[in-house]
Each structure stands twice: as C-alpha cells, then as structure tokens.
Design a protein around this motif. Structure first.
Motif, mmCIF file in Angstrom:
data_model
loop_
_atom_site.group_PDB
_atom_site.id
_atom_site.type_symbol
_atom_site.label_atom_id
_atom_site.label_comp_id
_atom_site.label_asym_id
_atom_site.label_seq_id
_atom_site.Cartn_x
_atom_site.Cartn_y
_atom_site.Cartn_z
ATOM 1 N N ILE A 30 -78.049 -30.064 -46.495
ATOM 2 C CA ILE A 30 -78.585 -30.580 -47.906
ATOM 3 C C ILE A 30 -80.156 -31.058 -47.725
ATOM 4 O O ILE A 30 -80.502 -32.164 -47.936
ATOM 5 C CB ILE A 30 -77.365 -32.056 -47.970
ATOM 6 C CG1 ILE A 30 -76.213 -31.351 -47.920
ATOM 7 C CG2 ILE A 30 -78.109 -32.524 -49.229
ATOM 8 C CD1 ILE A 30 -75.164 -31.837 -48.138
ATOM 9 N N CYS A 50 -80.476 -33.446 -54.403
ATOM 10 C CA CYS A 50 -79.123 -33.946 -54.468
ATOM 11 C C CYS A 50 -79.190 -34.826 -55.881
ATOM 12 O O CYS A 50 -79.712 -35.347 -56.235
ATOM 13 C CB CYS A 50 -78.735 -34.499 -53.555
ATOM 14 S SG CYS A 50 -76.906 -35.397 -53.522
ATOM 15 N N ILE A 51 -77.390 -34.306 -56.628
ATOM 16 C CA ILE A 51 -77.363 -35.469 -57.641
ATOM 17 C C ILE A 51 -75.981 -35.940 -57.809
ATOM 18 O O ILE A 51 -75.744 -36.591 -58.017
ATOM 19 C CB ILE A 51 -76.996 -34.530 -59.179
ATOM 20 C CG1 ILE A 51 -75.974 -33.673 -58.698
ATOM 21 C CG2 ILE A 51 -78.800 -33.859 -59.762
ATOM 22 C CD1 ILE A 51 -75.540 -32.948 -59.983
ATOM 23 N N GLY A 52 -75.754 -36.110 -56.294
ATOM 24 C CA GLY A 52 -74.470 -37.171 -55.478
ATOM 25 C C GLY A 52 -73.322 -36.611 -56.631
ATOM 26 O O GLY A 52 -72.203 -37.547 -56.372
ATOM 27 N N SER A 53 -72.915 -35.526 -56.737
ATOM 28 C CA SER A 53 -72.351 -34.174 -57.768
ATOM 29 C C SER A 53 -71.031 -34.712 -56.608
ATOM 30 O O SER A 53 -69.766 -34.655 -57.357
ATOM 31 C CB SER A 53 -72.403 -33.475 -58.191
ATOM 32 O OG SER A 53 -72.337 -32.562 -56.781
ATOM 33 N N GLY A 54 -71.056 -34.610 -55.931
ATOM 34 C CA GLY A 54 -69.746 -34.669 -54.628
ATOM 35 C C GLY A 54 -68.714 -33.115 -54.681
ATOM 36 O O GLY A 54 -67.707 -33.169 -53.998
ATOM 37 N N GLN A 55 -68.900 -32.255 -55.300
ATOM 38 C CA GLN A 55 -69.012 -30.844 -55.447
ATOM 39 C C GLN A 55 -68.640 -30.277 -53.782
ATOM 40 O O GLN A 55 -67.272 -29.771 -53.468
ATOM 41 C CB GLN A 55 -69.484 -30.094 -55.648
ATOM 42 C CG GLN A 55 -69.409 -30.052 -57.460
ATOM 43 C CD GLN A 55 -68.349 -30.356 -58.352
ATOM 44 O OE1 GLN A 55 -67.586 -29.863 -58.156
ATOM 45 N NE2 GLN A 55 -67.989 -32.108 -58.160
ATOM 46 N N CYS A 56 -69.772 -31.140 -53.130
ATOM 47 C CA CYS A 56 -69.379 -30.331 -51.872
ATOM 48 C C CYS A 56 -68.638 -30.451 -50.618
ATOM 49 O O CYS A 56 -67.702 -30.254 -49.519
ATOM 50 C CB CYS A 56 -70.998 -30.560 -50.924
ATOM 51 S SG CYS A 56 -71.040 -32.254 -51.042
ATOM 52 N N GLY A 67 -75.067 -36.541 -51.154
ATOM 53 C CA GLY A 67 -74.156 -35.852 -49.999
ATOM 54 C C GLY A 67 -74.919 -36.175 -48.765
ATOM 55 O O GLY A 67 -75.247 -35.883 -48.392
ATOM 56 N N CYS A 104 -71.678 -25.755 -55.659
ATOM 57 C CA CYS A 104 -72.735 -27.752 -55.668
ATOM 58 C C CYS A 104 -74.128 -27.078 -56.854
ATOM 59 O O CYS A 104 -74.983 -26.338 -56.788
ATOM 60 C CB CYS A 104 -73.659 -27.520 -54.545
ATOM 61 S SG CYS A 104 -75.851 -28.371 -54.588
ATOM 62 N N VAL A 122 -78.430 -26.959 -53.198
ATOM 63 C CA VAL A 122 -79.349 -27.622 -52.481
ATOM 64 C C VAL A 122 -78.475 -27.958 -50.968
ATOM 65 O O VAL A 122 -78.660 -27.958 -49.788
ATOM 66 C CB VAL A 122 -79.496 -29.465 -52.516
ATOM 67 C CG1 VAL A 122 -80.690 -29.113 -54.117
ATOM 68 C CG2 VAL A 122 -78.000 -30.347 -53.155
ATOM 69 N N VAL A 123 -78.045 -27.177 -51.052
ATOM 70 C CA VAL A 123 -76.183 -27.069 -50.235
ATOM 71 C C VAL A 123 -76.681 -25.142 -49.758
ATOM 72 O O VAL A 123 -77.133 -24.835 -50.162
ATOM 73 C CB VAL A 123 -74.634 -27.156 -49.929
ATOM 74 C CG1 VAL A 123 -74.198 -26.624 -48.411
ATOM 75 C CG2 VAL A 123 -74.539 -28.719 -50.921
HETATM 76 S S1 SF4 Z 1 -72.471 -31.051 -54.345
HETATM 77 FE FE1 SF4 Z 1 -73.254 -32.530 -52.447
HETATM 78 S S2 SF4 Z 1 -75.213 -31.647 -52.452
HETATM 79 FE FE2 SF4 Z 1 -74.581 -30.779 -54.218
HETATM 80 S S3 SF4 Z 1 -75.176 -32.266 -55.472
HETATM 81 FE FE3 SF4 Z 1 -73.310 -32.467 -55.054
HETATM 82 S S4 SF4 Z 1 -73.186 -34.705 -53.971
HETATM 83 FE FE4 SF4 Z 1 -75.091 -33.391 -53.434
#
Ligand code: SF4
Ligand code: HEM
Lengths: 397, 68
Positions: free
Chosen positions: B9, B14-20, B37, B59, B63-64
């Motif tokens: 990552i 990273c925006i900390g979205s938690g999709q990963c 992440g 993501c 960024v993954v």
């Molecule tokens: S999916 Fe994971 S790596 Fe991508 S922005 Fe969200 S938290 Fe960051």
C-alpha cells in the motif's frame, strides 16, 4: 465545423425508479455535452472506465464556482467556493489535510462497533411502527430517523439537540432552496454547534467525531463547524433515500426480494448489488469536476477549463459486470461506483453500508409480508438538488 | 521456483477508506492511529489472491498493488 446541438439536462422520468427519459440514449456512445438549467454546459461521462478516470485523475478538480448546478431548477449554487471546511470542494494536499483525520472516525472497525446500537435504533423504530399499526409510512417510521440519529450520536451531539438537527439537516442540502434560506439554516446549526464544540475542546475528549476533530487535528473553528454541518447533511438524506429506494426496487421485483428473505445473512452482498443497481437506475448527470488541463476521456478531448459531470449510470455498464442492467442479488459484490471513486469517495460509505444492511434485513425479517399500500408508480417522489427519493412509502404487512 | 506474490500500500496517497479491508479482511487492516490501510500479510497464499485483486480494483485511491 458546426457545433452539434447541445441537449438540455432534465429530470422527468417515465418510471420513478428508472433514469430520466431519454438520458441513456443521449449519453450512450461516449462523452456528450449537455446544458444545465443554469445555462452552464458540461461533458457528461457515463462509461465505467471514463467515470473512474475522471474521479481519480488529479487533472480533474473538484473546486466549485460557476459549475453546472446539481439542483434540478435554475437557481444558483448555495455554497461559497471558499467555504472553509468544504471537504468536497478542494483538491490534493488541502483535501488530504481535512480528509485524513476524519477517516479514522469512519474506519471499518469503528463502524462494526456501532452495529449493535444501529440494530437497537432499527428495532425501536420498527416496534413503534408495528404498535401504531398498518398502514404506515416507512420513510418517517424508519428511513429518515435512522441515519440522523446515528450520525448525531457518532458526532456526539447531545440528545436534547438531536431533534433540531434532524429537522434542519434535511432542509440544508435536501431542497432546491435559495442561498438566503441555506444561510439561515446553516447559521441556526452553527449556533447550536459552537458551544458543543467549545465544550468538547475544553474537556479534551476524543471519543466521538466532534471531540476527535476538536482535539486531535489542526482544524480551525470555522472548518470544524462546517465539517459537522456537512457530515450531518451528507449522512442524512442520502442514506434515508436509499433505504427507501432499495425497498421499492424489492417491491417491484418479488423474485429478488425472495433471495434476501431466503438468506438474510447475505445482507452485505445484497446491499452492494442494490447500491450498484439503484444508483445506476437513478441515472442522470451527477458529480461535477473541472479539467485543469486538456485530457482525453473515452476518445474525446476535454479541454482545460471544461466542466465534466459524471453519471453513475456507469454502474449499468457491461464493462463492470455481465447483465449489468439487471438487479441480481445472487451476484458477488462488484466494484461499483455508488459511493463514487477516487480521493473524494464517500467518507461515510462504511456507515451507510452498516445502516442499510441492518435496516433492510431487519425490516423484512420483522415484516415478511411487507408490501406497498399503493402502487410504487403512484407514490410521491422528491427530486431536489442532490437528492432523489420517495417522499412517503405507505406500507402494510 | 515461482516468486511469491507481494502486496503493498502506498500510504502517502491512502485515504483510509477501508475498501481493502472489506475486500480482503485477512490481508488488510486499518491502523488504529490514523485509519490508513495496513498490509497484514505481505506475501499472501494463492487462495487469498482473488480477494487481494478485488482490493486492488476497489481501492478508491488506487494505492494497493499486487506484484505477481
Ligand atoms: S482501500 Fe485501503 S489502501 Fe485504498 S485508500 Fe482505502 S484504506 Fe487506503
Ligand atoms: C447511501 C448513502 C450514501 C451515498 C449514496 C453517498 C454517496 C456519496 C458520493 C457519490 C460521494 C462522492 C462525491 C464526489 O465525488 O464529489 C460522497 C461523498 C461524501 N459523503 Fe457520502 N454517501 C452516502 C452516505 C454518507 C454518510 C452516511 C456520510 C457521513 C456521515 C457521508 C459523507 C460524505 C462526505 C463527507 C463526502 C465528501 C468526501 C470528500 O469529498 O472527500 N455520506 N458520498
């Protein structure tokens, strides 16, 4: 070369749950220019790849001012482009400065910790609906109170102010109001919020969103207040409308409702598919950006300074999944664009997911015979600004 | 012998979205400090790769990365 005629944006629908009439035909075949009720022209991008590109390429700015308006009438933008704390209207490092500290408050883990409380709120509201008896209005019984109570608690707004928040948040961005009306609502909310924020600042607590923003960031007071207002408004009408729209789509498709009934444990996957489909079927133009350089999108050259409006009808693009125009609750979750894409992707997505999953699942578990009291096409719908949804959903069980 | 697949990552964007985390909960987490992440298993076994590819796709900040 003569310019092709520019087609006007409109919002009339033949069917309340499907895209504005003629929209799909108008935008198929690549970016087309359309003209908004406020006279501004913008490229409408509606392919899956094109929308992902526009929403994630830093050459498209989200900074507003003179944009094609999201609202459905010819009125002016209510938000000042320089409004401090407007997270959705700034780019790059400035945006990350606001966005990063908030992400913590909406982490998947944190949203999962909220689930028991969300369940409790859903249960209480459905108990009350049952006690009052059929017919009931699902919007006022569940869809509206759920997200506004949850966001108020998450922010840390004391219970005595929650009613005012619920009443004002809906008026704020949910209506085609004038700039003066918007300012009056925003001022009223700011007056209530200022002492709450000051109190949390003095106490130094970080156990709710307001505390976290007040004590663990470098945000100014103006930014803090507007962020609170923004979160209240963003978390309110959207989730509420979607809970209603999901239910209506299921009423229209009994075979799909059966899939949820058979396996309520799949509510998470079911909500992703409903999100994909519902957002796609809303159609119409949507999120706006402006090109800061010449960029090619789907084979069309978009010039620096041009406005672009992405249509989340891209969720119905076959490039995303096969039979994309069909609702198929047995399908695995796909990478849909219902919450947007790129750095501005919905901050509250994981919260909205939890509310929609618990709300929808519990609704049909509690009332297995839930059905509309009038035909879905005869219900009253509201189409203002950024929101579209049923004003009332009369149900029996 | 085949090189192991490696997940990364780029936390700077990273925006900390938690999709990963939603896509591959065994492989990703979010930091308690800032919500960004985190990679829990840098060289995930083959059976986790489909979920990791899903995370790469979902993501929002793109960024993954998965080097296979
Ligand atoms: S999916 Fe994971 S790596 Fe991508 S922005 Fe969200 S938290 Fe960051
Ligand atoms: C079903 C419910 C919801 C839907 C469909 C939805 C949809 C969206 C979309 C499409 C965007 C992207 C806007 C853009 O790219 O310009 C967005 C952004 C945003 N949403 Fe949501 N949203 C929902 C619920 C929520 C909730 C519950 C909250 C908060 C509590 C919230 C807060 C935000 C914020 C703050 C942004 C701006 C993020 C940024 O610009 O960085 N949303 N939402």
């Amino acid at each position: 070369m003569t310019e092709a005629a520019v087609c006007p944006v409109h919002h009339e629908r033949d069917h309340p749950l499907h895209p504005p009439t003629g929209f799909a035909e108008a935008v198929s075949g690549g970016p087309v220019k359309m003209v908004w009720p406020n006279g501004v022209e913008a490229w409408v991008v509606s392919s899956y790849a094109g929308v992902r590109q526009v929403l994630s390429d830093p050459r498209f700015s989200t900074r507003k001012g003179g944009q094609p308006e999201m609202r459905t009438d010819e009125g002016e933008a209510v938000l000042d482009p320089d409004q401090p704390g407007n997270i959705n209207g700034i780019d790059g490092a400035e945006h990350m400065r606001l966005r990063r500290p908030l992400s913590r408050g909406f982490m998947v883990k944190r949203m999962n910790e909220l689930r028991p409380r969300i369940q409790q709120i859903v249960d209480e509201h459905l108990d009350a609906m049952e006690a009052k008896g059929a017919p009931a209005d699902l919007v006022s019984s569940l869809c509206l109170p759920l997200p506004s109570l949850v966001i108020a608690e998450l922010l840390g707004v004391p219970p005595e102010h929650q009613e005012l928040f619920q009443a004002t948040a809906g008026d704020l961005f949910g209506k085609n109001g004038s700039k003066d009306e918007y300012l009056a609502h925003a001022t009223k909310l700011a007056e209530v919020l200022t002492p709450i924020v000051a109190e949390k600042k003095a106490a130094g607590t970080t156990d709710d969103m307001i505390g976290l923003m007040a004590n663990d960031t470098d945000f100014s007071m103006d930014e803090l207040i507007f962020l609170c207002i923004g979160l209240l408004a963003a978390g309110h009408e959207t989730t509420s409308n979607f809970l209603g729209l999901f239910t209506l789509h299921l009423f229209e498709k009994p075979d799909q409702l059966e899939v949820l009934r058979r396996d309520p444990g799949r509510a998470d996957v079911v909500v992703e598919e409903l999100m994909r489909y519902t957002v796609g079927q809303l159609g119409g133009p949507g999120l706006t950006r402006r090109a800061t350089e010449d960029v090619e999108v789907d084979g069309v050259l978009i010039k620096a300074g041009d406005w672009v409006s992405v249509s989340l009808m891209a969720n119905l693009d076959e490039a995303l999944c096969p039979r994309a125009e069909e609702l198929d609750l047995e399908r695995d979750a796909v990478s849909h664009l219902g919450f947007g894409f790129g750095p501005h992707q919905c901050l509250g997505a994981n919260l909205a997911r939890a509310e929609l999953q618990i709300g929808l699942r519990t609704l049909f578990e509690r009332f297995p015979n839930l059905r509309p009291a009038v035909p879905v096409t005869e219900m009253r719908y509201r189409n203002d600004m950024i929101t579209y949804g049923a004003a009332e959903i009369p149900v029996v069980w | 012998m085949r090189q192991n697949a490696t997940v990364r990552i780029d936390q700077a964007r990273c925006i900390g979205s938690g999709q990963c985390v939603l896509a591959a909960p065994d492989v990703f987490d979010q930091s308690d400090d800032d919500g960004l992440g985190l990679v829990l298993i840098a060289e995930p076994p083959a059976e986790l790769l489909p979920a990791v590819r899903d995370a790469v796709d979902r993501c929002p900040a793109q960024v993954v990365t998965l080097e296979e």
